[in-house]
Design a protein around this motif. Sequence first.
Motif, mmCIF file in Angstrom:
data_model
loop_
_atom_site.group_PDB
_atom_site.id
_atom_site.type_symbol
_atom_site.label_atom_id
_atom_site.label_comp_id
_atom_site.label_asym_id
_atom_site.label_seq_id
_atom_site.Cartn_x
_atom_site.Cartn_y
_atom_site.Cartn_z
ATOM 1 N N VAL A 332 17.335 119.866 25.767
ATOM 2 C CA VAL A 332 16.371 120.694 26.507
ATOM 3 C C VAL A 332 16.598 120.607 28.016
ATOM 4 C CG1 VAL A 332 13.925 121.076 27.036
ATOM 5 C CG2 VAL A 332 14.632 120.579 24.688
ATOM 6 N N ARG A 333 16.655 119.376 28.545
ATOM 7 C CA ARG A 333 16.653 119.232 30.009
ATOM 8 C C ARG A 333 18.022 119.048 30.632
ATOM 9 N NH1 ARG A 333 12.297 114.853 28.766
ATOM 10 N NH2 ARG A 333 13.620 115.046 26.921
ATOM 11 N N TYR A 334 18.930 118.367 29.938
ATOM 12 C CA TYR A 334 20.242 118.094 30.533
ATOM 13 C C TYR A 334 21.249 117.844 29.420
ATOM 14 C CZ TYR A 334 18.015 113.556 29.848
ATOM 15 O OH TYR A 334 17.312 112.497 29.316
ATOM 16 N N GLY A 335 22.531 117.862 29.782
ATOM 17 C CA GLY A 335 23.581 117.577 28.818
ATOM 18 C C GLY A 335 23.845 118.751 27.890
ATOM 19 N N LEU A 336 24.426 118.444 26.752
ATOM 20 C CA LEU A 336 24.836 119.449 25.770
ATOM 21 C C LEU A 336 23.628 120.187 25.185
ATOM 22 C CD1 LEU A 336 27.359 120.384 23.971
ATOM 23 C CD2 LEU A 336 26.492 118.737 22.303
ATOM 24 N N ARG A 337 23.793 121.500 24.977
ATOM 25 C CA ARG A 337 22.798 122.258 24.215
ATOM 26 C C ARG A 337 23.544 123.197 23.268
ATOM 27 N NH1 ARG A 337 18.248 125.963 27.003
ATOM 28 N NH2 ARG A 337 17.665 123.923 27.798
ATOM 29 N N VAL A 338 23.293 123.068 21.967
ATOM 30 C CA VAL A 338 23.879 123.970 20.967
ATOM 31 C C VAL A 338 22.763 124.896 20.482
ATOM 32 C CG1 VAL A 338 25.126 124.124 18.785
ATOM 33 C CG2 VAL A 338 25.505 122.150 20.290
ATOM 34 N N PRO A 339 22.882 126.202 20.752
ATOM 35 C CA PRO A 339 21.791 127.115 20.406
ATOM 36 C C PRO A 339 21.490 127.145 18.908
ATOM 37 C CG PRO A 339 23.441 128.190 21.790
ATOM 38 C CD PRO A 339 24.021 126.889 21.359
ATOM 39 N N GLY A 340 20.219 127.436 18.585
ATOM 40 C CA GLY A 340 19.776 127.589 17.199
ATOM 41 C C GLY A 340 18.749 128.701 17.134
ATOM 42 N N LYS A 341 18.348 129.068 15.919
ATOM 43 C CA LYS A 341 17.417 130.193 15.784
ATOM 44 C C LYS A 341 16.007 129.836 16.262
ATOM 45 C CE LYS A 341 16.078 129.563 10.900
ATOM 46 N NZ LYS A 341 16.914 128.434 10.486
ATOM 47 N N ASP A 342 15.690 128.524 16.302
ATOM 48 C CA ASP A 342 14.404 128.076 16.844
ATOM 49 C C ASP A 342 14.610 126.696 17.468
ATOM 50 O OD1 ASP A 342 14.579 126.301 14.716
ATOM 51 O OD2 ASP A 342 13.126 127.395 13.467
ATOM 52 N N LEU A 343 13.544 126.120 18.006
ATOM 53 C CA LEU A 343 13.638 124.842 18.721
ATOM 54 C C LEU A 343 14.147 123.726 17.805
ATOM 55 C CD1 LEU A 343 13.054 123.550 21.500
ATOM 56 C CD2 LEU A 343 10.798 122.910 20.642
ATOM 57 N N THR A 344 13.618 123.674 16.587
ATOM 58 C CA THR A 344 14.017 122.610 15.652
ATOM 59 C C THR A 344 15.513 122.687 15.349
ATOM 60 O OG1 THR A 344 11.819 122.657 14.684
ATOM 61 C CG2 THR A 344 13.538 121.587 13.382
ATOM 62 N N GLU A 345 16.012 123.895 15.098
ATOM 63 C CA GLU A 345 17.442 124.034 14.792
ATOM 64 C C GLU A 345 18.295 123.691 16.010
ATOM 65 O OE1 GLU A 345 19.089 127.097 11.971
ATOM 66 O OE2 GLU A 345 20.077 127.778 13.817
ATOM 67 N N MET A 346 17.804 124.031 17.204
ATOM 68 C CA MET A 346 18.539 123.670 18.428
ATOM 69 C C MET A 346 18.639 122.139 18.550
ATOM 70 S SD MET A 346 18.271 122.569 21.820
ATOM 71 C CE MET A 346 16.706 122.975 22.577
ATOM 72 N N TYR A 347 17.517 121.439 18.308
ATOM 73 C CA TYR A 347 17.546 119.961 18.313
ATOM 74 C C TYR A 347 18.593 119.446 17.323
ATOM 75 C CZ TYR A 347 12.941 119.409 20.691
ATOM 76 O OH TYR A 347 11.899 119.412 21.570
ATOM 77 N N GLU A 348 18.498 119.955 16.096
ATOM 78 C CA GLU A 348 19.359 119.446 15.014
ATOM 79 C C GLU A 348 20.834 119.672 15.322
ATOM 80 O OE1 GLU A 348 17.796 121.538 11.670
ATOM 81 O OE2 GLU A 348 16.171 120.101 11.316
ATOM 82 N N ARG A 349 21.159 120.892 15.762
ATOM 83 C CA ARG A 349 22.568 121.209 16.040
ATOM 84 C C ARG A 349 23.096 120.418 17.232
ATOM 85 N NH1 ARG A 349 23.597 127.685 15.386
ATOM 86 N NH2 ARG A 349 23.578 127.744 13.114
ATOM 87 N N THR A 350 22.258 120.302 18.286
ATOM 88 C CA THR A 350 22.672 119.557 19.483
ATOM 89 C C THR A 350 22.969 118.111 19.124
ATOM 90 O OG1 THR A 350 21.382 120.999 20.927
ATOM 91 C CG2 THR A 350 21.960 118.832 21.803
ATOM 92 N N ARG A 351 22.088 117.493 18.362
ATOM 93 C CA ARG A 351 22.279 116.076 18.016
ATOM 94 C C ARG A 351 23.426 115.880 17.031
ATOM 95 N NH1 ARG A 351 15.802 114.856 17.895
ATOM 96 N NH2 ARG A 351 15.639 114.273 20.088
ATOM 97 N N ALA A 352 23.561 116.838 16.109
ATOM 98 C CA ALA A 352 24.660 116.728 15.130
ATOM 99 C C ALA A 352 26.010 116.788 15.821
ATOM 100 C CB ALA A 352 24.544 117.842 14.096
ATOM 101 N N GLU A 353 26.122 117.671 16.808
ATOM 102 C CA GLU A 353 27.391 117.830 17.514
ATOM 103 C C GLU A 353 27.552 116.823 18.649
ATOM 104 O OE1 GLU A 353 29.525 121.334 19.992
ATOM 105 O OE2 GLU A 353 28.595 121.969 18.107
ATOM 106 N N GLY A 354 26.437 116.445 19.256
ATOM 107 C CA GLY A 354 26.484 115.609 20.460
ATOM 108 C C GLY A 354 26.681 114.131 20.216
#
Length: 493
Positions: A332-354
């Motif tokens: 959300v605030r800094y570092g890697l962000r992997v887009p998703g269809k909603d906030l939860t998916e963005m969290y999941e994808r960012t952490r999975a890849e990051g």
Amino acid sequence: MTDLTSLTIAEARDKLKAKAFSATELTQAYVSAIEAANEQLNAYVMPTPDKALAMAARSDERLAKGEAGPLEGIPLGIKDLYATEGVHTQACSKILKGFEPRYESTVTANLWADGAVMLGKLNMDEFAMGSSNESSCYGPVKNPWRRKGSNVDLVPGGSSGGSAAAVAAHLAAGATATDTGGSIRQPAALTGTVGIKPTYGRCSRWGIVAFASSLDQAGPIGRDVRDAAIMLRSMASVDPKDTTSVDRPVPDYEAAVGRSVKGLRIGVPKEYRVDGMPAEIEALWQQGIAWLKDAGAEIVDVSLPHTKYALPAYYIVAPAEASSNLARYDGVRYGLRVPGKDLTEMYERTRAEGFGREVKRRIMIGTYVLSAGYYDAYYLQAQKVRTLIKRDFETVYADGIDALLTPATPSAAFGIADQDMASDPVKMYLNDIFTVTVNMAGLPGIAVPAGLTAEGLPLGLQLIGRPFDEETLFSLGSVIEEAAGRFEPAKWW
């Protein structure tokens, strides 16, 4: 003139004051060494040559005016866990990609205030989770040491592998490191350098990326005991921004180097004789005992009965704190962000890849032991064991023991991508068997090079002190160093 990069911090400091060379010349020597060797060793993830030379020029101005600080003009490498203002700080994780903090960690600010020069950011295990520096998103660091007659690449230990390798290979005069379960002492032992984990609270943790907040502690890695003492004096301080830092004067640690150890009582804990310990480690330990005896210390057999529970308890407490600390990395605030269809998916994808594999493993363990139904069975139990481990040390010290002598590691450096280690995380975790107790009890511990294996690899001994008695460790460490001599790797890079 001697190669400038072969000088210890103490030697370079004295020669700078004597105007034998300038801070700019010294820094340029290190910049050139890094340019020539870093591709081979992978110790630095972000060299900062322009910044280093600018800082060295300011040091030369202060030296000319007679206003030199204690570390004036000394070029240091900084572990990528320390926030450095405007300079890449990534904890060697993809999830912090592109992060450049707008603030400076307290420890590095202390070093710059004392005149030190920053050569760059050093490689490390991702989020300081590892014992071999193989979990970094920048790839593994290569140990400057190799077995006799072999060109197999070895690990430098972890998580501060870049720090230890840079100091051993003369790519930095000294380096900052951090220790949560052995991450200063283990790599120091595997690279023939000196590393001290000070008492919990001796150095501020502010501006250092958190792994396990009740265990993490900053400390230096140097070429010898004196250099480690010089660095620690500058690194240590109370800090209103870190309420766990302790408000007590910082001693002149360097003055303790070479001090007599006659009459000191040194404990040898029987529980550190573990099954399957190589004969070379046992022989080294006995040699260390003999050296301290010869120097006038009294050797006493002691017992730390809860030692056998330290490693399992550590691998509950540390991942639990990590799972809490690493929840802030969400894209959300800094570092890697992997887009998703909603906030939860963005969290999941960012952490999975990051996050890398080892970090994910520890987050999952930590989240599990903190979850409803398991908190009491695991986390609470581990904290009770931690109290018992601390009490073991307190009992021994109350009986008049001044410090403890143990091995630093269960073996010498092993190969990068060692299948035995890679296939079994528990085997990798066992590298911390001699070091985690010190973090669990918040005590100071130092690793000092004490000998070489038959294959020509360095081995270290560990000294564990009373709280805030780092001075005794420096005195005892210098006895071992004097007896063992200095070790340098044969240059292949």
